[in-house]
Design a protein around this motif. Sequence first.
Motif, PDB file in Angstrom:
ATOM      1  N   ASP A 191       0.808  -1.227   0.000  1.00 39.53           N
ATOM      2  CA  ASP A 191       0.000   0.000   0.000  1.00 39.53           C
ATOM      3  C   ASP A 191       0.836   1.270   0.000  1.00 39.53           C
ATOM      4  O   ASP A 191       0.370   2.320  -0.463  1.00 39.53           O
ATOM      5  CB  ASP A 191      -0.929   0.029   1.217  1.00 39.53           C
ATOM      6  N   HIS A 192       2.054   1.175   0.509  1.00 42.92           N
ATOM      7  CA  HIS A 192       2.843   2.400   0.668  1.00 42.92           C
ATOM      8  C   HIS A 192       4.236   2.310   0.054  1.00 42.92           C
ATOM      9  O   HIS A 192       4.989   3.287   0.122  1.00 42.92           O
ATOM     10  CB  HIS A 192       2.967   2.745   2.155  1.00 42.92           C
ATOM     11  N   GLY A 193       4.586   1.178  -0.507  1.00 39.23           N
ATOM     12  CA  GLY A 193       5.899   1.037  -1.138  1.00 39.23           C
ATOM     13  C   GLY A 193       7.048   1.097  -0.159  1.00 39.23           C
ATOM     14  O   GLY A 193       8.168   1.479  -0.520  1.00 39.23           O
ATOM     15  N   VAL A 194       6.796   0.693   1.084  1.00 40.39           N
ATOM     16  CA  VAL A 194       7.836   0.721   2.115  1.00 40.39           C
ATOM     17  C   VAL A 194       8.307  -0.709   2.376  1.00 40.39           C
ATOM     18  O   VAL A 194       7.497  -1.586   2.695  1.00 40.39           O
ATOM     19  CB  VAL A 194       7.307   1.345   3.418  1.00 40.39           C
ATOM     20  N   ALA A 195       9.593  -0.926   2.259  1.00 42.35           N
ATOM     21  CA  ALA A 195      10.172  -2.251   2.506  1.00 42.35           C
ATOM     22  C   ALA A 195      10.750  -2.295   3.916  1.00 42.35           C
ATOM     23  O   ALA A 195      11.385  -1.342   4.375  1.00 42.35           O
ATOM     24  CB  ALA A 195      11.260  -2.550   1.489  1.00 42.35           C
ATOM     25  N   VAL A 196      10.522  -3.406   4.612  1.00 40.48           N
ATOM     26  CA  VAL A 196      11.074  -3.598   5.953  1.00 40.48           C
ATOM     27  C   VAL A 196      12.297  -4.494   5.847  1.00 40.48           C
ATOM     28  O   VAL A 196      12.234  -5.578   5.256  1.00 40.48           O
ATOM     29  CB  VAL A 196      10.030  -4.236   6.890  1.00 40.48           C
ATOM     30  N   ARG A 197      13.413  -4.060   6.402  1.00 41.96           N
ATOM     31  CA  ARG A 197      14.660  -4.804   6.335  1.00 41.96           C
ATOM     32  C   ARG A 197      15.278  -4.936   7.722  1.00 41.96           C
ATOM     33  O   ARG A 197      15.338  -3.966   8.483  1.00 41.96           O
ATOM     34  CB  ARG A 197      15.662  -4.106   5.415  1.00 41.96           C
ATOM     35  N   ILE A 198      15.746  -6.131   8.044  1.00 43.52           N
ATOM     36  CA  ILE A 198      16.500  -6.362   9.270  1.00 43.52           C
ATOM     37  C   ILE A 198      17.976  -6.292   8.898  1.00 43.52           C
ATOM     38  O   ILE A 198      18.438  -7.037   8.029  1.00 43.52           O
ATOM     39  CB  ILE A 198      16.183  -7.732   9.895  1.00 43.52           C
ATOM     40  N   VAL A 199      18.718  -5.398   9.523  1.00 41.19           N
ATOM     41  CA  VAL A 199      20.107  -5.154   9.120  1.00 41.19           C
ATOM     42  C   VAL A 199      21.046  -5.332  10.305  1.00 41.19           C
ATOM     43  O   VAL A 199      20.642  -5.281  11.470  1.00 41.19           O
ATOM     44  CB  VAL A 199      20.266  -3.737   8.532  1.00 41.19           C
ATOM     45  N   GLY A 200      22.317  -5.521   9.991  1.00 40.39           N
ATOM     46  CA  GLY A 200      23.338  -5.739  11.009  1.00 40.39           C
ATOM     47  C   GLY A 200      23.782  -4.463  11.685  1.00 40.39           C
ATOM     48  O   GLY A 200      23.489  -3.353  11.226  1.00 40.39           O
ATOM     49  N   ARG A 201      24.520  -4.628  12.779  1.00 45.41           N
ATOM     50  CA  ARG A 201      24.991  -3.484  13.552  1.00 45.41           C
ATOM     51  C   ARG A 201      25.900  -2.584  12.740  1.00 45.41           C
ATOM     52  O   ARG A 201      25.919  -1.363  12.939  1.00 45.41           O
ATOM     53  CB  ARG A 201      25.711  -3.979  14.801  1.00 45.41           C
ATOM     54  N   GLU A 202      26.643  -3.167  11.797  1.00 48.06           N
ATOM     55  CA  GLU A 202      27.561  -2.363  11.003  1.00 48.06           C
ATOM     56  C   GLU A 202      26.826  -1.367  10.101  1.00 48.06           C
ATOM     57  O   GLU A 202      27.405  -0.373   9.662  1.00 48.06           O
ATOM     58  CB  GLU A 202      28.458  -3.267  10.149  1.00 48.06           C
ATOM     59  N   VAL A 203      25.558  -1.611   9.849  1.00 48.61           N
ATOM     60  CA  VAL A 203      24.774  -0.709   8.990  1.00 48.61           C
ATOM     61  C   VAL A 203      24.203   0.461   9.787  1.00 48.61           C
ATOM     62  O   VAL A 203      24.281   1.621   9.364  1.00 48.61           O
ATOM     63  CB  VAL A 203      23.626  -1.475   8.295  1.00 48.61           C
ATOM     64  N   LEU A 204      23.648   0.170  10.972  1.00 49.83           N
ATOM     65  CA  LEU A 204      22.974   1.205  11.761  1.00 49.83           C
ATOM     66  C   LEU A 204      23.844   1.820  12.847  1.00 49.83           C
ATOM     67  O   LEU A 204      23.479   2.845  13.426  1.00 49.83           O
ATOM     68  CB  LEU A 204      21.708   0.631  12.399  1.00 49.83           C
ATOM     69  N   GLY A 205      24.974   1.210  13.145  1.00 51.41           N
ATOM     70  CA  GLY A 205      25.819   1.758  14.193  1.00 51.41           C
ATOM     71  C   GLY A 205      25.127   1.697  15.534  1.00 51.41           C
ATOM     72  O   GLY A 205      24.674   0.641  15.977  1.00 51.41           O
ATOM     73  N   ASP A 206      24.972   2.873  16.201  1.00 47.06           N
ATOM     74  CA  ASP A 206      24.360   2.892  17.519  1.00 47.06           C
ATOM     75  C   ASP A 206      22.848   3.107  17.470  1.00 47.06           C
ATOM     76  O   ASP A 206      22.206   3.281  18.495  1.00 47.06           O
ATOM     77  CB  ASP A 206      25.000   3.981  18.389  1.00 47.06           C
ATOM     78  N   ALA A 207      22.263   3.094  16.269  1.00 49.03           N
ATOM     79  CA  ALA A 207      20.812   3.251  16.134  1.00 49.03           C
ATOM     80  C   ALA A 207      20.132   1.883  16.153  1.00 49.03           C
ATOM     81  O   ALA A 207      20.753   0.860  15.850  1.00 49.03           O
ATOM     82  CB  ALA A 207      20.468   3.985  14.843  1.00 49.03           C
ATOM     83  N   ILE A 208      18.866   1.866  16.500  1.00 50.35           N
ATOM     84  CA  ILE A 208      18.097   0.617  16.460  1.00 50.35           C
ATOM     85  C   ILE A 208      17.087   0.632  15.320  1.00 50.35           C
ATOM     86  O   ILE A 208      16.553  -0.407  14.945  1.00 50.35           O
ATOM     87  CB  ILE A 208      17.365   0.361  17.790  1.00 50.35           C
ATOM     88  N   ARG A 209      16.838   1.830  14.759  1.00 51.82           N
ATOM     89  CA  ARG A 209      15.885   1.950  13.657  1.00 51.82           C
ATOM     90  C   ARG A 209      16.269   3.145  12.809  1.00 51.82           C
ATOM     91  O   ARG A 209      16.705   4.175  13.311  1.00 51.82           O
ATOM     92  CB  ARG A 209      14.471   2.142  14.211  1.00 51.82           C
TER      93      ARG A 209
END
Length: 465
Positions: A191-209
Amino acid sequence: MAPAGDRKLYLGPRLRLLRRDLGLNQTQMAEELGVSPSYLNHLERNQRPFTAQMLLRLADTYDIDMRGFVAAANEASSSDLHEIFADALVRDIGVPRQEVLEVAENYPGVAEAMTRLYRALADLRQMPERVESAGLAGTRVASPLAWLRDWLDARRNHFADLDAAAETISAALGDDPDAMREAMARRLRDDHGVAVRIVGREVLGDAIRHYDYHRRRLMLAETLSASDRLFEIASRLAIEDLSGPLAAATAAADAPDAETRGLAQQTLTSYAAAAIVMPYGRFHAAAEASRYDMDLLSARFGVSYEQAAHRLTTLDRPGARGVPLFLLKLDTAGNVAKRFSGETMPLARFGGGCPRWRVHRAFRRLGETVTDRVEMPDGASYFTWARAVMRGEGREPAVIVLGCEAKHAARIGYGDASAGVTRIGPACHLCERTDCTDRSLPPITRSLDLNPIRKARVPYPFRAI
């Protein structure tokens, strides 16, 4: 002074808040209630007291709980004023309790003004470095968090429009938490063209989302628990599907500045997410049927203990109200990191907690439920239960406290095992219990009674009168 039962009811601020929540102007509300606009204006300005007939008209027309409507008008302000007049700055005046109550009941605007001024004074006392720069442009001493708490208390932490809209969405997602998570992800994608992805710590650093606006991707840290993933996906779905109700609720909040408005918007988004994951009707029914079994609620809806506890404080739908609970989130230093009021709360608003309260023992019993029946110096009694929960990787645990007036304890399963009563106070600097051996400060409302010949068993002995 007239007896309590004969006092006139001046509920102007509550009536004005109700009208604004309903999106009505004075003319529209007056027409629906069958009164003149000028009479309604007098009621809102506390120039006329409420009659029993007027209260009945309000209840019949808008399906509101009159007990809550009347009680909420005075309880909080009266408690705040008692604490304010106990401050060392003015306690020598000796304002009688009856006068304080009369101001709270008959002059709510004055009570609110005094509370705001005292809050600003408390902020200045705690942040002296900001006093020096208070005259500079852009400096603000008032706390956005304090404003948010007042706003949520005035709304009883309940937003009917958001609940109704979220319940409609939830009905199409299924009841099982795993199935709901997958259904929400599909809805975001289709409905909104939003993809949900689970990513590793190296991608987000100190963020959780992180939400990538350009690529329309919601990236969630792999370290998130299943309940936190469910909640984060629901938050994104709320932003996409409930943009209209969220915008209307944010506008109605009428926050004083951009920072506070952002905080209110974030709070409303979290509320909507919780309402999707824990739809009002199902959650309320489960809570009542299980007698507020936290483990059952967490498992059934796939949420954390804290998320379930927070949702329990929002159950204020007319005709389907839950137990009016207050919630506190305490860190290991005893700081209140989160606070939601029910009908009343056995803590000083501008102070700390009581060392006698057993909830602090929960830190030593991680994962266990610690119950306590407590009695305040004025005789008010409450039932509370607390549990220490982990807050994520590398973080210290926090204690989640839920409680209510003792008269509601029979509806809560944890109350069956609770025995004995603990006599506590609002905070040491406000508590006037003469026999407390655990106090860390003398009460600011009394003079010390130091005797060079005899040492008392209690620290900081003081004159009772």
